[in-house]
Design an enzyme around this catalytic site. Structure first.
Site, PDB file in Angstrom:
ATOM      1  N   LYS A   1      26.627  14.817 -59.519  1.00 57.23           N
ATOM      2  CA  LYS A   1      26.162  13.731 -58.944  1.00 57.23           C
ATOM      3  C   LYS A   1      26.041  12.486 -60.021  1.00 57.23           C
ATOM      4  CE  LYS A   1      24.260  15.110 -54.951  1.00 57.23           C
ATOM      5  NZ  LYS A   1      24.799  16.481 -55.069  1.00 57.23           N
TER       6      LYS A   1
ATOM      7  N   SER B   1      28.856  14.557 -49.921  1.00 57.49           N
ATOM      8  CA  SER B   1      27.911  13.918 -50.520  1.00 57.49           C
ATOM      9  C   SER B   1      28.394  12.790 -51.671  1.00 57.49           C
ATOM     10  CB  SER B   1      26.820  14.792 -51.249  1.00 57.49           C
ATOM     11  OG  SER B   1      27.263  15.227 -52.596  1.00 57.49           O
TER      12      SER B   1
END
Length: 235
Positions: free
Chosen positions: A194, A156
């Site tokens: 993230k 990701s």
């Protein structure tokens, strides 16, 4: 001589590398220079590269290194930025207090950090609280504070240069500036790596892979557990 936009982009890249060790994304560069498309950023980067101000690092997604600054900023060859890292999404399920393991002195030029386990670089998962492993990290990669390491499992964050199997180095902290790649605890149950962004009164956890969606959450559901400061990769 650089154009105004080339100069602004070079300064932005240099400041970001020195602050985070990570090249800004093309979207971030586009927004910083108030351009309408990323094609303009590509042209500016090519111009800076041809003039010897930056170079692209092989085998890393969009990784850049500033070689020198213009004459009006002491035009000279620069030392490599503090380990220009390529971070990726990570999941860890532990509180900041649990992660604050003090580094153990290893060889003279390295530090031994706790390796807390494998973290999914995709959808957040419960962290693996494995305290039995450790990893040696170059001492030059670390600054002040407590650090720990995690192994990336997933894709990701590939556009930030973080690949499956990479080992990321995290500095324990409970806050971070917008745009920083962080380990975030969501709902006190799942941890993910993230890019943190503040959107009004909400917090966005942004992946670096268009196949994944950005999660926008109320700030009381997100707790910062640390920020990315380095990355190790084995070939």
């Amino acid at each position: 001589m650089l154009t105004r936009k080339q100069y602004e982009l070079l300064m932005f890249i240099d400041e970001r590398l020195r602050a985070t060790g990570i090249s800004p994304s093309f979207d971030e560069m586009k927004d910083a220079l108030d351009l309408k498309s990323k094609s303009g950023i590509h042209r500016l980067i090519t111009g800076l590269e041809e003039r010897g101000f930056i170079r692209r690092l092989a085998h890393r997604a969009r990784a850049l290194e500033v070689v020198r600054l213009p004459e009006n900023r002491n035009d000279q060859t620069l030392p490599p930025p503090a380990k220009a890292f390529a971070p990726n999404v990570i999941k860890g399920g532990f509180a900041a207090s649990q992660l604050a393991g003090a580094p153990v002195a290893g060889p003279s030029d390295s530090v031994t950090l706790p390796l807390y386990g494998k973290i999914a670089a995709g959808t957040p998962i419960e962290a693996l609280r494995d305290h039995s492993n450790s990893v040696d990290i170059p001492a030059s990669m670390l600054g002040s504070g407590n650090h720990y390491a995690l192994t990336v499992d997933g894709d990701s964050m590939i556009e930030a240069g973080i690949n499956d199997g990479d080992t990321v180095v995290i500095r324990s902290c409970d806050s971070a500036e917008t745009g920083t790649i962080v380990v975030a605890l969501v709902d006190d149950t799942e941890v993910t790596l993230k890019r943190l962004r503040r959107k009004g009164t909400s917090v966005a956890l942004e992946p670096a892979n268009k196949a994944y969606e950005t999660r926008v959450l109320p700030p009381d559901r997100v707790k910062v557990q640390g920020r990315l400061v380095g990355l190790l990769r084995r070939y």
